[in-house]
Design an enzyme around this catalytic site. Structure first.
Site, PDB file in Angstrom:
ATOM      1  N   ARG A 190       0.766  -1.255  -0.010  1.00 24.78           N
ATOM      2  CA  ARG A 190      -0.021  -0.200  -0.016  1.00 24.78           C
ATOM      3  C   ARG A 190       0.808   1.429   0.056  1.00 24.78           C
ATOM      4  NH1 ARG A 190      -3.078   1.560  -2.655  1.00 24.78           N
ATOM      5  NH2 ARG A 190      -4.078  -0.270  -2.637  1.00 24.78           N
ATOM      6  N   LYS A 227       1.592  24.750  -3.339  1.00 20.67           N
ATOM      7  CA  LYS A 227       0.374  24.123  -2.959  1.00 20.67           C
ATOM      8  C   LYS A 227       0.299  22.609  -3.055  1.00 20.67           C
ATOM      9  CE  LYS A 227      -2.030  28.124  -4.662  1.00 20.67           C
ATOM     10  NZ  LYS A 227      -3.142  28.741  -5.561  1.00 20.67           N
ATOM     11  N   LYS A 275       4.738  38.370  -2.191  1.00 21.81           N
ATOM     12  CA  LYS A 275       3.561  38.690  -2.618  1.00 21.81           C
ATOM     13  C   LYS A 275       2.601  39.944  -2.044  1.00 21.81           C
ATOM     14  CE  LYS A 275       1.846  34.437  -3.860  1.00 21.81           C
ATOM     15  NZ  LYS A 275       1.270  33.419  -3.756  1.00 21.81           N
ATOM     16  N   GLU A 301       5.372  39.937  -6.917  1.00 18.07           N
ATOM     17  CA  GLU A 301       3.990  39.783  -7.456  1.00 18.07           C
ATOM     18  C   GLU A 301       3.518  41.185  -7.573  1.00 18.07           C
ATOM     19  OE1 GLU A 301       0.649  36.835  -5.846  1.00 18.07           O
ATOM     20  OE2 GLU A 301       0.096  38.870  -5.013  1.00 18.07           O
ATOM     21  N   ASP A 325      -0.125  38.495 -11.539  1.00 17.40           N
ATOM     22  CA  ASP A 325      -1.110  37.724 -10.886  1.00 17.40           C
ATOM     23  C   ASP A 325      -2.630  38.057 -11.351  1.00 17.40           C
ATOM     24  OD1 ASP A 325      -2.147  35.927  -8.849  1.00 17.40           O
ATOM     25  OD2 ASP A 325      -2.726  38.049  -7.626  1.00 17.40           O
TER      26      ASP A 325
END
Length: 282
Positions: A99, A134, A166, A199, A221
């Site tokens: 597994r 992410k 950012k 950004e 962005d």
């Protein structure tokens, strides 16, 4: 900082701990300890194979006597019916590693497959597909390996290997110039040599960056395709340009054709489907 090998070892140990606990009682109760067997990895869906090298490490870490014959390597295109590897060893070991090996290979192959589709869509444009942060907590290194196997590029591994200013950094710093200037002060004080990306959300912020300078890459962005073209023309090769924000498999080529250098896609890792495969006795 831990090396890739050390991170992989920790991941494997943790995965075995959560899966086996104090023992695989199903296997231990019905399979003699000395019984030997053989299993093969059967591919059941078309895609790009990834995770072979890590699978070998899983088998070896659990039971070094297991023998792995690799028939298809990482990065190869696979189809239903293909046999990727054959593993020989104690049946108890085959069953207890099954597994974890499948979880790793199905997820990595799913990411590699998804990445290869995005890469194919922008072929010939000169743009590169990037991943993001992410990722699944604890699995970032293997997920980013899968992106590379699928033909994509890694953006940054974490918060430590690049500076990315950012929107929140800019807002909390009191503006773009403040953020960039503090960035350079920090790098000088810490004697660090890191690339700087910033950004921008609109053309006003873009102009502020161009007026200030001192960066390596500008991230556009959530710009439209038309505005991306306009921004690329304004930047005029002075800095690397990255497109980001809600870019899909259907729209990525439109952005790539506007002359950007990079396109980051969170979907490569945050919502991918595992590639179907099974580990069966043979």
């Amino acid at each position: 900082m831990l090396s890739v090998n050390e991170l992989e070892d920790r991941l494997i140990d943790l995965a075995f701990a959560e899966d086996i606990g104090d023992g695989d009682h199903t296997t231990l109760c019905c399979i003699p300890e000395a019984a030997m067997g053989k299993s093969h990895l059967l591919i059941k869906e078309q895609g790009v194979l990834a995770g072979v090298e890590l699978a070998k490490k899983v088998f070896n870490r659990f039971d070094p006597t297991m023998e792995v014959e690799v028939l298809i390597n990482d990065g190869a295109a696979v189809k239903p019916g293909d046999i990727a590897m054959v593993v020989t060893g104690r049946i108890q070991s085959l069953l207890q590693t099954e597994r974890l090996m499948l979880n790793i290979m199905q997820r990595m192959s799913g990411i590699a497959t998804m990445t290869s589709k995005y890469v194919a869509r922008i072929a010939g444009t000169g743009a590169h597909v990037l991943d993001t942060r992410k990722t699944t907590p604890g699995l970032r290194m293997i997920e980013k390996q899968a992106v590379k196997i699928g033909g994509g590029m890694n953006h940054r591994i974490g918060l430590f290997d690049m500076i990315l200013l950012k929107d929140n950094h800019v807002d909390f710093s009191g503006g773009i110039a403040n953020a960039i200037n503090r960035c350079h002060e920090y790098l000088k004080a810490k004697n660090l040599d890191l690339k700087i990306e910033i950004e921008v959300r609109n053309f006003d912020e873009l102009q502020q960056v161009l007026d200030c300078g001192g960066v390596n890459r500008i991230m556009l962005d959530n710009f439209t395709v038309a505005d991306t073209k306009k921004a690329v023309d304004i930047i005029n090769h002075r800095y690397e340009v990255e497109s980001s924000g809600n870019i899909t498999i259907d729209t990525i080529r439109d952005y790539a054709e506007q002359g950007v250098d990079f396109i980051s896609v969170g979907a490569l890792t945050h919502s991918v489907k595992g590639l179907d495969m099974s580990f069966k006795a043979c």
